[in-house]
Design an enzyme around this catalytic site. Structure first.
Site, PDB file in Angstrom:
ATOM      1  N   ARG A 168     146.959   9.794  43.850  1.00  0.00           N
ATOM      2  CA  ARG A 168     147.662   9.327  45.051  1.00  0.00           C
ATOM      3  C   ARG A 168     146.727   8.606  46.018  1.00  0.00           C
ATOM      4  O   ARG A 168     147.193   7.820  46.846  1.00  0.00           O
ATOM      5  CB  ARG A 168     148.406  10.486  45.721  1.00  0.00           C
ATOM      6  CG  ARG A 168     149.752  10.747  45.039  1.00  0.00           C
ATOM      7  CD  ARG A 168     150.366  12.036  45.470  1.00  0.00           C
ATOM      8  NE  ARG A 168     149.702  13.166  44.842  1.00  0.00           N
ATOM      9  CZ  ARG A 168     149.806  14.421  45.246  1.00  0.00           C
ATOM     10  NH1 ARG A 168     150.542  14.712  46.287  1.00  0.00           N
ATOM     11  NH2 ARG A 168     149.175  15.371  44.609  1.00  0.00           N
ATOM     12  N   GLU A 196     140.578  26.444  42.341  1.00  0.00           N
ATOM     13  CA  GLU A 196     140.942  27.847  42.553  1.00  0.00           C
ATOM     14  C   GLU A 196     140.730  28.632  41.251  1.00  0.00           C
ATOM     15  O   GLU A 196     140.172  29.716  41.244  1.00  0.00           O
ATOM     16  CB  GLU A 196     142.399  27.893  42.991  1.00  0.00           C
ATOM     17  CG  GLU A 196     142.781  29.203  43.628  1.00  0.00           C
ATOM     18  CD  GLU A 196     144.225  29.189  44.084  1.00  0.00           C
ATOM     19  OE1 GLU A 196     144.850  28.121  44.071  1.00  0.00           O
ATOM     20  OE2 GLU A 196     144.715  30.270  44.452  1.00  0.00           O
TER      21      GLU A 196
HETATM   22  P1  AMP Z   1     141.569  19.629  47.947  1.00  0.00           P
HETATM   23  O1  AMP Z   1     140.481  19.350  46.948  1.00  0.00           O
HETATM   24  O2  AMP Z   1     141.878  21.092  48.034  1.00  0.00           O
HETATM   25  O3  AMP Z   1     141.297  19.013  49.286  1.00  0.00           O
HETATM   26  O4  AMP Z   1     142.880  19.029  47.367  1.00  0.00           O
HETATM   27  C1  AMP Z   1     143.061  17.721  47.434  1.00  0.00           C
HETATM   28  C2  AMP Z   1     143.991  17.173  46.385  1.00  0.00           C
HETATM   29  O5  AMP Z   1     145.070  18.040  46.029  1.00  0.00           O
HETATM   30  C3  AMP Z   1     144.568  15.962  46.970  1.00  0.00           C
HETATM   31  O6  AMP Z   1     144.358  14.918  46.053  1.00  0.00           O
HETATM   32  C4  AMP Z   1     146.034  16.263  47.184  1.00  0.00           C
HETATM   33  O7  AMP Z   1     146.786  15.228  46.618  1.00  0.00           O
HETATM   34  C5  AMP Z   1     146.325  17.560  46.472  1.00  0.00           C
HETATM   35  N1  AMP Z   1     146.886  18.598  47.351  1.00  0.00           N
HETATM   36  C6  AMP Z   1     146.283  19.751  47.712  1.00  0.00           C
HETATM   37  N2  AMP Z   1     147.060  20.514  48.488  1.00  0.00           N
HETATM   38  C7  AMP Z   1     148.208  19.823  48.657  1.00  0.00           C
HETATM   39  C8  AMP Z   1     149.426  20.076  49.382  1.00  0.00           C
HETATM   40  N3  AMP Z   1     149.635  21.200  50.075  1.00  0.00           N
HETATM   41  N4  AMP Z   1     150.382  19.134  49.334  1.00  0.00           N
HETATM   42  C9  AMP Z   1     150.193  17.991  48.643  1.00  0.00           C
HETATM   43  N5  AMP Z   1     149.084  17.714  47.935  1.00  0.00           N
HETATM   44  C10 AMP Z   1     148.091  18.600  47.930  1.00  0.00           C
END
Ligand code: AMP
Length: 181
Positions: free
Chosen positions: A72, A109
């Protein structure tokens, strides 16, 4: 036939509140306990004004290129690169880019994942782009990749910052976002 610019000039720009109303909260997706921010309705309603507002908060003069995180981040990164006529660099999931690439493995996770990026670039200052920042782990891995490639990371631009899930502000990383929860 009207040109797109002409048509746009006759339609008023949406407010940020209106754009925000097109982000849909989906409980327990893709896993129980996750409140998923679905940006697809916003893309179909008004991608143009969304990119306009994102551009307004960026240090455009300092940015030499945009890096988008699969998948995205490609949508917003490409749109910003087009708007400002700057290069676009994809940061992809492992095994998608032909060599030579830099690789970075990071913890999820459960388990781990790897991202890859091309090695050589003819610019220095890059801004990383994604749709949502949650833990910030994907961004931090992307930043390491850029640094391995000799680039200077100006921060991360995302539509949404889930600020309680990450400590990016304390870590000194600049987070450009339109919406924060
Ligand atoms: P992070 O590495 O935890 O910051 O997760 C980032 C990636 O996971 C991004 O590319 C987001 O598209 C997706 N993502 C994580 N949490 C969400 C959420 N609550 N809603 C939508 N996309 C999420």
């Amino acid at each position: 036939m009207h040109s797109n610019n002409h048509r746009r000039s006759m339609v008023s720009k949406a407010s940020l509140q209106e754009l925000e109303s097109h982000i849909r909260d989906v409980a327990d997706f893709p896993k129980k306990g996750i409140l998923f921010k679905d940006i697809m309705p916003l893309l179909s309603k008004n991608l143009y004004d969304t990119i306009d507002y994102m551009g307004d908060i960026l240090p455009v003069d300092k940015i030499e290129a945009f890096a988008g995180i699969e998948s995205r981040g490609f949508i917003f990164g490409t749109a910003l690169a087009l708007k400002y006529k700057k290069p676009f660099v994809p940061i992809r999931k492992k095994g998608k880019l032909p060599p030579p690439v830099h690789s970075e493995t990071y913890q999820l996770e459960y388990g781990e994942d790897s991202l890859e990026m091309a090695c050589k670039h003819d610019f220095k200052n890059i801004l990383i782009v994604d749709d949502v920042i949650a833990t910030g782990g994907t961004y931090l891995a992307s930043k390491k990749l850029c640094e391995k490639a000799g680039l200077n990371v100006l921060g991360i631009a995302a539509l949404i910052n889930l600020k309680d899930l990450n400590q990016l502000k304390q870590s000194g990383d600049t987070v450009y976002h339109l919406f924060e929860y």
